[in-house]
Design a protein around this motif. Structure first.
Motif, PDB file in Angstrom:
ATOM      1  N   ASP A  73       0.818  -1.215   0.000  1.00 45.43           N
ATOM      2  CA  ASP A  73       0.000   0.000   0.000  1.00 45.43           C
ATOM      3  C   ASP A  73       0.857   1.272   0.000  1.00 45.43           C
ATOM      4  N   LEU A  74       1.942   1.277   0.786  1.00 45.37           N
ATOM      5  CA  LEU A  74       2.815   2.461   0.821  1.00 45.37           C
ATOM      6  C   LEU A  74       3.460   2.706  -0.551  1.00 45.37           C
ATOM      7  N   GLY A  75       3.817   1.644  -1.254  1.00 44.38           N
ATOM      8  CA  GLY A  75       4.398   1.779  -2.593  1.00 44.38           C
ATOM      9  C   GLY A  75       3.385   2.321  -3.582  1.00 44.38           C
ATOM     10  N   ARG A  76       2.166   1.820  -3.490  1.00 44.47           N
ATOM     11  CA  ARG A  76       1.108   2.307  -4.384  1.00 44.47           C
ATOM     12  C   ARG A  76       0.847   3.793  -4.116  1.00 44.47           C
ATOM     13  N   ALA A  77       0.856   4.199  -2.849  1.00 42.98           N
ATOM     14  CA  ALA A  77       0.645   5.611  -2.497  1.00 42.98           C
ATOM     15  C   ALA A  77       1.807   6.462  -3.010  1.00 42.98           C
ATOM     16  N   ALA A  78       3.034   5.963  -2.892  1.00 45.05           N
ATOM     17  CA  ALA A  78       4.201   6.709  -3.376  1.00 45.05           C
ATOM     18  C   ALA A  78       4.136   6.874  -4.889  1.00 45.05           C
ATOM     19  N   LEU A  79       3.731   5.827  -5.602  1.00 47.97           N
ATOM     20  CA  LEU A  79       3.611   5.925  -7.052  1.00 47.97           C
ATOM     21  C   LEU A  79       2.505   6.915  -7.430  1.00 47.97           C
ATOM     22  N   SER A  80       1.385   6.832  -6.733  1.00 49.48           N
ATOM     23  CA  SER A  80       0.278   7.741  -7.020  1.00 49.48           C
ATOM     24  C   SER A  80       0.702   9.191  -6.808  1.00 49.48           C
ATOM     25  N   SER A  81       1.426   9.447  -5.735  1.00 49.36           N
ATOM     26  CA  SER A  81       1.908  10.799  -5.461  1.00 49.36           C
ATOM     27  C   SER A  81       2.833  11.271  -6.579  1.00 49.36           C
ATOM     28  N   TRP A  82       3.752  10.404  -6.989  1.00 49.31           N
ATOM     29  CA  TRP A  82       4.683  10.755  -8.061  1.00 49.31           C
ATOM     30  C   TRP A  82       3.941  10.992  -9.376  1.00 49.31           C
ATOM     31  N   LEU A  83       2.930  10.178  -9.678  1.00 56.68           N
ATOM     32  CA  LEU A  83       2.168  10.336 -10.920  1.00 56.68           C
ATOM     33  C   LEU A  83       1.444  11.684 -10.975  1.00 56.68           C
ATOM     34  N   HIS A  84       1.078  12.211  -9.815  1.00 57.95           N
ATOM     35  CA  HIS A  84       0.341  13.479  -9.775  1.00 57.95           C
ATOM     36  C   HIS A  84       1.255  14.693  -9.679  1.00 57.95           C
ATOM     37  N   ASP A  85       2.550  14.487  -9.423  1.00 59.24           N
ATOM     38  CA  ASP A  85       3.498  15.601  -9.366  1.00 59.24           C
ATOM     39  C   ASP A  85       3.922  15.984 -10.780  1.00 59.24           C
ATOM     40  N   PRO A  86       3.994  17.280 -11.075  1.00 59.95           N
ATOM     41  CA  PRO A  86       4.472  17.676 -12.412  1.00 59.95           C
ATOM     42  C   PRO A  86       5.960  17.381 -12.544  1.00 59.95           C
ATOM     43  N   ILE A  87       6.387  17.103 -13.772  1.00 63.94           N
ATOM     44  CA  ILE A  87       7.812  16.919 -14.052  1.00 63.94           C
ATOM     45  C   ILE A  87       8.197  17.869 -15.174  1.00 63.94           C
ATOM     46  N   GLU A  88       9.450  18.252 -15.199  1.00 64.38           N
ATOM     47  CA  GLU A  88       9.952  19.144 -16.232  1.00 64.38           C
ATOM     48  C   GLU A  88      10.237  18.339 -17.500  1.00 64.38           C
ATOM     49  N   PRO A  89      10.020  18.937 -18.667  1.00 64.93           N
ATOM     50  CA  PRO A  89      10.424  18.260 -19.894  1.00 64.93           C
ATOM     51  C   PRO A  89      11.918  17.946 -19.850  1.00 64.93           C
ATOM     52  N   GLU A  90      12.272  16.803 -20.401  1.00 66.19           N
ATOM     53  CA  GLU A  90      13.660  16.359 -20.337  1.00 66.19           C
ATOM     54  C   GLU A  90      14.538  17.151 -21.299  1.00 66.19           C
TER      55      GLU A  90
END
Length: 190
Positions: A73-90
């Protein structure tokens, strides 16, 4: 992206051992995010200690037991948080492009063999991607969902990433053809 996120995605697609994860990285995810076997095992251990993944021992006959990892569950929450964070174009770092520009100060034709080697590597990767697409998504053995079935997000998103890889390899081959044509103009033997 951290290696942890790539591992979480892979384990959500299918739980597996560290060895199986490493094979998946070699076969698919590794074209977009590379990691050595040692890195994968080291990160898996840390993720297990942090509660992001769970491991269960699986007995094997004639071989040592293996650990099969799955996302907690903690891993799924960490992935969900990362998926919702914006990232800069590479930003692209392309050693070959710098070499090509630098060739203006040496012998441009001397780069032809190196560019041909890169072009062949991209052709090989494109062929691998196309074979994978045929096997997993478009060929007669791939299987298709019934027209009335709801969309399969996992399958469709895997395919769209693969199509991006195919488009990238085609673009690189086209660009390298252009580079080779340009370099050939500086080849006295041409």
């Amino acid at each position: 992206m951290a290696l942890e996120h790539a591992i979480l995605v892979s384990l959500l697609e299918k739980p597996g051992s560290g060895y199986e994860l490493a094979r998946r990285f070699e076969r698919s995810i590794g074209y977009f995010w590379t990691a050595t076997h040692q890195q994968i095992y080291r990160v898996l251990k840390r993720m297990e200690n942090d509660g992001w993944v769970e491991a269960r021992d699986i007995a094997q006959q004639g071989r040592p037991d293996k650990k099969e990892y799955s996302v907690a569950d903690l891993g799924r929450a960490a992935l969900s948080s990362w998926l919702h964070d914006p990232i800069e174009p590479e930003s692209v770092r392309h050693d070959l492009a710098v070499k090509i520009r630098g060739a203006a100060f040496d012998d441009p034709a001397a780069l032809i063999r190196e560019v041909e080697r890169h072009r062949q590597a991209h052709r090989d990767r494109l062929a691998h991607y196309l074979a994978g697409e045929e096997r997993d998504f478009t060929g007669p053995e791939a299987g298709t969902a019934a027209p009335e079935a709801p969309p399969d997000a996992e399958r469709e998103l895997q395919h769209v990433v693969l199509r991006g890889g195919i488009a990238y390899e085609r673009m690189m081959i086209g660009w390298l053809d252009d580079v080779l044509a340009t370099l050939a103009r500086f080849d006295p033997g041409h």
